[in-house]
Design a protein around this motif. Structure first.
Motif: not given
Length: 1931
Positions: A731-732, A801-803, A826-827, A858-859
């Protein structure tokens, strides 16, 4: 070229030299030569039915004497054109044939001469012919302008009288004559001198033809050398145009009188009265009745408004048959008629009307024959009426008094349906709309006839009752063959005609119409029609039996010999026979194996015992079987256990015995796999006889069968969900993205579970949240997998950023957990795969996601957001999206296969660059294309391909089913009942190879897994103690995978009755099937309580529906007697009972099918009860139904004839309708002679009427006339003292009654019953043509001791009818006048009764026979049913029914045929019939010159210019140009054409385009063609219309110079358009004068032949008329000119004027209607005193009716233009000065007739003012001339002045000037300062009047002409506008 095939042949010269003695004829054949050519059987010669006699083809390469010949060398030609084409006239530019065809040469009349010929006209032609116009019936002068000779013969020394015009073909519709005054003679020759001197006249004969022509040759009788044109003697055609004139209509009466029957009406036809007026159509021609109709005589009426008298009508109404004459009163009357066309009236005629008495008789009453159940038309030959012994048009109606007993009389309605009627008309009979329908549906034991009785009514007259017999061919339905069917050892046997055959007796009935109706089907089997099971009420035909389509199929195998049967009836045309039975003998095969195999049912992972009820094999002789497993189950095992209670001690079974099954030691154990079904195959073999023993058959040693046993597995939820997508979710940063199945997905191996229902439960998320996609503010803690599929789960980032976070997944029973890792960055856009593209040479390559796909963090909601843009296109191909060139596409296009790479054939590889864009992120991608040759393709073969059999569970695709990689593939079925398939191909991106696509088929095997569903369970309502059918609507169950036969109901015993089968209602049953309900076999038998029912459960053998209750309610049935009125009957007669006499009803609301039975317990004493059968025979009856009573089939017959005048009878009856009954009731019958019965016309014992031949006699005895029953009215003691006497009160009309030798007369009208009994009464017919007669009599009992006298009361009066049988004693008579018909050439026409009619009052039309003695010589007669065969015999009925045709053979000649006619009894009548032929032709209905406006080059040609019609059958008319246009060409849609059609003219598509702008005219020479005829040598003139204003009604004074102004000729618009000065070139000067040019101030004049518009504007063109008006008042003249300008084509025009004589008086006389006009040359002042002038003006202006409105030219006083734009107004009034009316008188009228003025009594009153005026005139002229010269130098003249819309007064109102008479200048008052100063001669506009009394006057006189205005005159000027009336001016 002949018949579209090329032929080359020479003349059969042989050794002789061919010498032609005259012109060689090539082409068509005339009538005489046609017979010879036809005998040679030439293909080109048409037959007698084909139109035309010409040979159609093409002639080429004609040579004579070694010289080529062409069409130009032909002396005479017709319907021949130059050029050979294969397509006829269809093309717009047909090709010209080869070089042998020479172009046509111009005719001598238009050929250019050689250089030395002295031609003087500009065209260079020898002759110029212009059409002559003449009025219809008038005469016209043929002058030089019509025949213009272009040679100066005086130059050649030849007198004009030596040039001769010889007429070769005279005009057809007129004649030529020299001079008009001598006696009219048709001239054959005239000279050029006669032509120049105006002595040649054409006189029209008054016909309606629009054109005429004559042919002439020009020659010379001079001895000098003449021109070659005078020596060739070429024929010229001169065309004449006839201008139509409205002629008055002509009225005539062909028959002279109108003959009709008294008090009737008759249609008026064009044959009775005709109006002839070719100028007016029928709609505008009106008839007027001049006399007033008397109310006692009759009147005219219209069919549109009947009953209302009319006095006028149109000819169209007469031709449409809408006008009738209605007769009333007097026999003789008259009608005075006159016709009008709206303008003129015709002659007056008198139509005599004669009415004759009339009577009618039924001429035909032959009866009809009809098969039972069929129909037959009643035609005019069966039933018709004649009036006065002949045919008629009176409205004849038939009223049925007694309808037929066994059928119906039906009428064909407008809706196309037949309906029963009680009345009909003769017109309906003649049109075939009346028929007899045999509706009796029962069988008759003997032949009986039917009939109906009727009366005829015509115009209020009614006939006696007549009988029309109907012979019914009754059906006798029998069964010749009914042989039982033997069945053994087979499953199905055909029932053919050898076993079952029916017949209908003597009536011929086709096998397809002979039906068998199944009353009760077989019980032990099924009767099949094809594959359809026949049920009760089903039908099959004898044709089906004969074609072996009916068969019997046993249901199961019987255990013993038995018999089955079905009952049926025979049905033909709704007639049904009694019931019959057909038997089937069933024989048993004891060795037949009976298998019980219901299938097994087991739960997943469990076992089940296989019992005898589920699987067993047996035979009738009780054999023992051994079982061998030939195919083991795939998902379980068969095991044998030592004890049924201990399944643990089992062993795998490969074989078993009957004892293992009976002892329940055989089990099936499932392997716990996710399968829904399993199966195994068993081979069962007989090993010996059982304990019951039996006799071993030699054929039963090897008895075996193979059995497949199916196993249904009930699945369990015993599998946990498994994660199938396990990857990191990207995900962005600080953004959001949908969580989908591509990121997270689980699968539940339980096949009956929907993965979409898996429930996810999430725990804490360190770096974000899961929210609803539709509402991001709402967090999600639980969601289902279908939410992931539908895009409803959204992840929003917030944190590191990570989980990873924990997810629990459950299917409701089992749980599992996993971690979902979330990575934030980032995208970006990443490429998933880019394999490149392999393209085979010559094929397109499809770029899909298998070759190129990308992903992003991106979405992105759809694949459309992935955009691929072509940065660098391929070099050796193109990228196409949906087969169109685009520079961008989406990932959706890739998935759908919409992107194509199209290779162009160069190179072995290619590359193209793309840029992938998602939102604001992009990525560059290069795609490589590899091109391989078609010959080097390598496919990876698919090694295995087998079908899969699944249902609702996954199946592993192994290497045995499909050779694939090491990974396994699962197919999961969705549980539906449908077939499935999938297509697979193998692809190797490393090798660049792929296999061919292969289809893998999935077979879905049905499993009984659905339980039955009860769809109907209604309360059953029954009657107490009744038997009621249980229908599908009452009780019904359905099962998707079971048939109705497999759905079994298990019921408990009902509480108020029992269930049974219809065939055995007394036997109770406890179970039944849905099929038995559907077939109507289940019934409920009520007993006991009124409420109750039973419980039931439906099962299909494996699944059961829930138990339900079926309720039954009962109510008592009650019968009551609603009507018991009794019966009234005449003694000795028979009368039916009806429901109005006796009617019993029940309380059953649905009583339509309920039967109520009457039982007679005491019979009537004086008569008996009868039942009438369909064949009309009767039998005694004691039991009958209400239905028979309602249908009138139960009759009471009175038998005791010796009863009194009135008596009573009765019978007692009971009524029942099970289970209801009604006690005894009495039905009373009244027997009386006073009873009035329908159809009974007498009350006597006998009054039967009599029949007699025409002119013969008949004896009326006691059997025909007996009134002895009247004595019964008297008491018994008085009867012997009375006797019966008759008195004739009305004698017969057509005969005499005699008693012995005495005639019955009015004076002696008596006779007694004793005389009738002893001697009888005789009726003698008078030999008239009557068909019926009667006499009326009174009868009474008279005392024997008293004289005979009719009492005042107590007597009966009746009518005795007599039927006269006609005798054929009159010969036939011809009724048609003028045996003649007119037919179109090659057409056909019906010979109807209006053309040929013979009548015979003794014979019908069918007996009047025609014999053609000599057939027609121009065609043949034929019948309508055989139009190609000649007919030599026919009847008048054929003529009346339009069955006789005349077919014309196409020849143009008329013909005749000779025939005889007879009725078979008298001598034949011989007549000659004429056959006139109208030839096929084309007629030009419009040929109007085409006018091309000057300055334009194109103009449309429409049907207003050119239009033609044809009377032939081919409506398409084609025009073809015969000679090319000289100055232009024709266009259709901007294409040059040489031919066109009439529809091109009608639609306006055709146009003419002028290309030569130096020509002023052109000519279109054309021919017209259809496929049947043609019209040649036609010419359409094309002229340029000058752009010019030409004045009309110009009148000039003889010998007085007239200066031409712009009011006469004005080409200003042409000058402005061409920007040049138009030039007028005089090409035809005036005959009686000359044109000269003379300056305004110069007396010098020179004759001109050319002038310009400037000359006209400057007034320099003068017309000097010089005519000799001796003996005439006026003379018409004109001059013709050629108008030309720069850059436009020239145009011819002319100016016409009338020369009138000058005034004979030196005094100008003024009238209120003749204006006093002031010319522009001599302005003067009035010599009258202002007071007298003003008085006269006021007097005239107050009378506006004497003023004439005219347009005046806007010029100033000196003739110059005012230089200002005029006010455009259509209504202006000039100001004029008139003398007082009392002092003037009209001197010259408008027509030029002179009138003498009244002589003044005081001459000095005239002389003194004239002298003063004359002196003042001299002074004024001198002064004004000096002033004009000075003004002329100051103001230059323009080239051309613009023309205003105002014109000067018409020349007919212009007064002539005289030097001795002064003229008066009329000056209108000026406007206010706000308005422009008007011209002196410009009046004020009507629409913008000046305001009265408003505005300031700048100066008194704004014009400069009056510089020397007298101060005294100036005092007269007003300073303000005067208040004047409308159209009044101050001067």
């Amino acid at each position: 070229m002949v018949d579209e095939h090329g032929e080359r042949a020479g003349l059969p010269l042989q050794s002789q030299e061919f010498m032609s003695e005259g012109p060689l004829f090539v082409g068509g054949l005339n009538d005489r030569m046609w017979e010879t050519a036809h005998s040679l059987e030439l293909v080109s010669v048409p037959g007698k039915s084909i139109r035309g006699l010409s040979l159609k083809g093409c002639l080429q390469a004609l040579e004579a004497n070694l010289e080529k010949r062409a069409l130009r060398d032909a002396l005479v030609s017709r319907d021949v054109s130059a050029g050979c084409t294969s397509e006829g006239l269809r093309g717009t530019d047909p090709p010209v044939a080869g070089e042998d065809v020479l172009p046509p040469q111009p005719s001598p009349s238009t050929a250019a001469p050689n250089a030395s010929s002295p031609l003087k006209n500009r065209s260079g032609r020898f002759l110029v012919l212009n059409k002559l116009e003449v009025q219809e019936g008038g005469r016209a002068l043929l002058g030089q302008r019509h025949i213009e000779v272009g040679v100066d013969f005086m130059y050649l020394g030849i007198n004009y009288s030596q040039i001769l015009f010889n007429i070769q073909e005279m005009p057809m519709h007129g004649f030529l004559q020299i001079d008009v005054w001598p006696a009219q003679e048709m001239e054959q020759t005239f000279t050029l001198s006669d032509l120049r001197r105006g002595k040649v006249w054409y006189v029209h004969d008054g016909s309606e033809e629009p054109t005429d022509c004559f042919t002439f040759r020009v020659s010379s009788n001079s001895k000098k050398v003449v021109l070659s044109q005078l020596q060739d003697l070429v024929a010229h055609v001169f065309n004449i145009v006839v201008l139509p004139v409205n002629d008055p209509p002509y009225l005539r009466l062909p028959e002279g009188h109108l003959l009709l029957f008294e008090n009737t009406k008759q249609r008026l036809t064009p044959g009775l009265m005709q109006v002839l007026d070719p100028d007016t159509d029928a709609q505008h021609l009106r008839f007027s009745v001049l006399n007033t109709f008397s109310s006692e005589a009759g009147f005219l009426e219209s069919a549109k408004d009947p009953g209302k008298a009319i006095s006028d009508f149109t000819d169209a109404d007469l031709q449409d048959g809408n006008i009738f004459y209605v007769h009333r009163g007097h026999q003789n009357s008259r009608i005075v008629l006159r016709a009008t066309d709206g303008e003129l009236v015709s002659n007056t005629v008198v139509l005599r009307v004669m009415a004759v008495p009339w009577d009618f008789e039924v001429a035909d009453r032959t009866g009809v024959v009809v098969p039972q159940g069929g129909t037959v038309l009643i035609t005019g030959s069966n039933l018709s009426v004649k009036v006065n012994g002949g045919q008629h048009e009176l409205d004849t109606r038939y009223d049925i008094t007694h309808p037929p007993q066994f059928g119906q009389i039906q009428h064909l309605g407008s809706n196309g349906e037949w309906e029963p009627v009680r009345t009909f008309s003769q017109r309906s009979v003649d049109r075939g709309e009346i028929r007899y329908y045999s509706s009796f549906k029962e069988l008759q034991q003997e032949n009986v006839t039917d009939h109906f009785k009727f009366k005829v009514s015509i115009e209020g007259r009614v006939s006696k009752e007549l009988l029309f017999p109907v012979t019914v061919e009754w059906l006798q339905l029998t069964l010749p063959k009914n042989i039982p069917l033997e069945i053994s050892n087979i499953n199905r046997k055909v029932l053919d005609s050898g076993h079952l055959q029916a017949a209908a007796g003597s009536v011929q009935v086709a096998e397809r119409e002979l039906f068998f109706k199944l009353l009760m089907p077989p019980k032990k089997g099924k009767l099949l029609l094809g594959d359809e099971v026949l049920k009760s009420g089903s039908m099959f035909s004898q044709k089906n039996v004969t074609d072996s389509m009916v068969s019997y199929k046993p249901q199961g195998r019987p255990w013993e010999h038995s018999q089955d049967s079905f009952s049926f009836s025979i049905v033909v045309k709704q007639v049904e026979s009694k019931g019959h039975t057909f038997r089937i003998n069933l024989e048993v095969d004891k060795t037949h194996i009976t298998v019980t195999n219901t299938g097994l049912y087991v739960k997943e992972g469990e076992w089940t015992i296989i019992t005898k009820s589920e699987f067993f094999v047996q035979t009738l002789d009780h054999r023992i079987f051994q079982y061998k497993v030939t195919k083991s189950p795939q998902h379980g095992e068969l095991k044998l256990v030592s004890s049924s209670t201990s399944p643990g001690s089992e062993s795998r079974a490969t074989g078993f015995t009957d004892d293992d099954i009976v002892s329940e030691r055989l089990i099936y154990a499932h392997d716990d796999s996710e399968t829904r079904w399993d199966e195994f195959v068993i081979l069962a073999s007989a090993t010996g006889l059982g304990q019951q023993g039996g006799v071993r058959s030699p054929d039963s040693e090897h008895v075996s069968t193979e059995i497949k046993v199916s196993i249904s597995v009930e699945l369990k939820n015993d599998e946990k969900p498994v994660r199938v997508v396990d990857k990191i979710f990207h995900v962005v940063r600080d953004s959001q993205r949908l969580l989908t199945l591509a990121d997270l997905c689980y699968h539940d191996p339980d096949v009956d579970f929907d993965d979409g229902q898996l429930l996810y439960t999430r725990h804490g998320i360190p770096n974000g949240d899961l929210v609803k996609a539709t509402d991001p503010t709402q967090k999600l803690y639980q969601f289902r997998q279908e939410d992931l599929r539908e895009g409803r789960v959204l992840f929003k980032h917030n944190g590191p950023d990570s989980a990873r976070f924990l997810l629990f997944v459950t299917d409701g029973v089992h749980y599992t957990s996993s971690l979902l890792e979330v990575s934030v960055s980032e995208a970006y856009i990443h490429i998933i795969n880019n394999t490149g593209l392999l393209v085979h040479r010559g094929r397109d390559g499809f770029l899909t996601t298998a070759n190129l796909s990308v992903t992003t963090n991106q979405d992105v909601r759809t694949d459309h957001e992935f955009e691929f843009h072509v940065v660098q296109p391929p070099k050796h191909g193109r990228l196409l999206v949906n087969n169109s060139a685009f520079h961008s596409f989406s990932q959706h296009d890739l998935k759908q296969g919409h992107v194509t790479y199209r290779y162009n054939g160069d190179g072995n590889s290619d590359i193209f660059n793309l840029t992938v864009t998602v939102k604001d992120t992009s990525l560059d991608v290069s795609v490589c294309v590899q091109v391989s040759s078609e010959d080097h393709q390598h496919y990876s073969p698919i090694l295995h391909r087998e079908s899969l059999t699944v249902e609702g569970k996954p199946v592993k695709l192994s290497r045995g089913k499909l050779q694939v990689a090491q990974e396994s593939i699962d197919y999961v079925h969705n549980g539906s009942e449908e077939f499935d398939s999938l297509t697979i191909l193998a692809n190797s991106s490393e090798l660049g190879k792929q296999s061919l696509p292969q289809t893998l088929f999935v077979t879905v095997e049905s499993v009984n897994d659905e339980a039955p569903v009860v769809t109907a369970n209604k309360v059953l309502q029954v009657w107490v103690n009744s038997v009621t059918e249980v229908t599908r609507g009452d009780l019904c169950a359905e099962d998707g995978d079971s048939s109705p036969q497999d759905l079994v109901y298990w019921v408990t015993p009902p509480s108020n009755g029992h269930l049974a089968l219809r065939s055995i209602p007394g036997r109770s049953i406890q179970n039944f099937t849905q099929a038995q309900i559907d077939e109507g076999q289940l019934v409920f038998v009520h007993s006991g309580a009124t409420s109750g029912g039973f419980s039931f459960q439906v099962t299909d053998g494996l699944n059961s529906a829930p138990r339900q209750i079926f309720s039954v309610t009962a109510r008592a049935l009650i019968i009551s007697l609603e009507v018991n009125r009794g019966l009234s009957i005449f003694p000795g007669s028979t009368k039916p009972l009806s429901s109005h006499d006796l009617r019993a009803v029940t309380n059953d609301d649905k009583a339509g099918n309920r039967t109520i039975t009457f039982t007679v317990v005491r019979s009537p004493r004086l008569g008996r009860l009868l039942k009438m059968y369909p064949d009309s025979h009767t039998e005694d009856v004691s039991v009958f139904t209400q239905c028979l009573v309602s249908e009138g089939l139960i009759l009471y017959q009175h038998l005791d004839l010796d009863t009194a005048w009135a008596s009573e009878d009765s019978f007692t009856f009971t009524a029942s309708s099970p289970p209801a009954e009604l006690g005894p009731e009495d039905f009373r019958i009244t027997i009386s002679r006073e009873t009035n019965e329908s159809g009974r016309q007498n009350r006597l014992r006998a009054n039967t009427g009599a029949s007699v031949k025409e002119g013969d006699k008949v004896l009326i005895d006691q059997s025909k006339l007996d009134a002895s029953n009247l004595l019964l009215q008297l008491p018994r003691p008085q009867r012997s003292s009375h006797e019966i006497w008759y008195q004739v009160t009305a004698l017969p009309h057509h005969g005499t009654i005699m008693v012995g030798e005495r005639n019955i007369t009015t004076e002696k009208p008596y006779f007694s019953q004793q005389i009738v009994n002893a001697f009888g009464v005789t009726y003698l017919h008078d030999d008239s043509e009557s068909l019926a007669d009667n006499f009326t009599f009174a009868v009474w009992p008279n005392p024997k001791n008293q004289s005979t006298s009719k009492p005042e009361a107590d007597f009966l009066e009746e009518v005795f009818t007599i039927t006269i049988t006609p005798v054929n004693d009159h010969p036939p008579a011809l009724k048609t006048k003028g045996l003649r018909l007119t037919v179109l050439q090659g057409g056909r026409l019906v010979v109807g009764p209006e053309i040929l009619k013979v009548e015979d009052i003794d014979s019908p039309p069918s007996e009047i026979q025609y014999v053609v003695i000599r057939p027609p010589n121009n065609g043949f007669l034929a019948m309508a049913h055989a139009p190609d065969d000649s007919a030599h015999h026919f009847t008048q009925a054929d003529v009346n029914n339009a069955q006789v045709w005349f077919i014309q053979d196409g020849s143009p000649s008329s013909g005749v045929f000779y025939f005889s006619v007879t009725d078979g009894e008298h001598r034949p009548l011989y007549k000659l019939f004429h056959l006139d032929v109208t030839p096929i032709s084309i007629t030009l209905v419009n040929l109007t010159d085409l006018l091309l406006p000057q300055g334009q080059t194109t103009v449309p040609i429409t049907n207003t210019h050119l239009s033609a019609v044809t009377n032939g059958g081919s409506p398409q008319i084609t025009y073809r140009i015969a000679q090319p246009l000289q100055s232009g060409h024709l266009l259709i849609e901007n294409q040059v054409v040489s031919s066109f059609r009439q529809e091109d003219l009608d639609s306006g598509r055709l146009s003419y385009h002028m290309t030569n702008l130096t020509a002023s005219e052109d000519q279109l020479r054309f021919s017209l063609f259809t496929t049947e005829c043609n019209l040649t040598e036609q010419t359409l003139g094309i002229r340029v219309q000058p752009l010019l204003w030409v004045g009309s009604n110009l009148k000039v004074t003889n010998r007085v110079a007239h200066r031409l102004r712009r009011e006469d000729l004005d080409a200003t618009e042409l000058a402005n358009r061409s920007k040049s000065d138009p030039t007028f070139e005089v090409i035809q000067p005036p005959i009686h004068g000359r044109l000269v040019r003379r300056a305004v101030d110069s007396p010098v004049a020179e004759e001109v032949t050319q002038f310009t518009q400037t000359d006209i504007n400057q007034g320099q063109l003068v017309l000097e008329p010089q005519a000799n008006l001796t003996g005439t008042h006026t003379l018409n003249d004109s001059f013709t000119f050629l108008l030309s300008a720069d850059d436009v084509q020239p145009a011819t025009g002319h100016l016409a004027f009338t020369i009138v004589p000058p005034d004979t008086l030196p005094l100008q006389i003024f009238t209120p209607h003749v204006p006093l006009v002031v010319t522009g040359e001599t302005p003067v002042a009035s010599v009258f005193s202002q007071k007298k002038l003003r008085a006269s003006i006021i007097k005239q202006t107050e009378n506006p009716g004497n003023l004439t409105q005219r347009k005046w030219q806007g010029t100033d006083f000196w003739g110059q233009l005012s230089g200002k734009e005029p006010n455009i107004d259509a209504k202006v009034s000039p100001t004029r000065v008139t003398w007082p009316y009392a002092a003037t008188k009209v001197g010259v009228t408008l027509s030029g007739e002179a009138m003498q003025p009244e002589v003044s009594r005081h001459p000095l009153m005239v002389i003194i003012p004239l002298a003063a005026v004359f002196l003042l005139l001299l002074v004024t002229v001198v002064a004004l001339c000096v002033w004009m010269l000075g003004r002329k130098e100051d103001r230059p003249n323009p080239l051309i002045q613009p023309k205003t819309n105002l014109k000067s007064p018409s020349p007919r109102f212009r007064a002539e000037r005289s030097g001795a008479i002064p003229t008066v200048t009329v000056t209108p008052l000026i406007r206010s300062s706000g308005s422009p100063a008007p011209s002196m001669f410009q009046p004020q506009s009507y629409e913008q009047p000046a305001p009265l009394g408003a505005g300031h006057i700048e100066k008194c006189a704004p014009w400069e002409a009056w510089v020397n205005l007298d101060p005294d005159m100036a005092k007269l000027c007003r300073q303000t506008n005067p208040a004047l009336k409308h159209n009044q001016y101050w001067v």
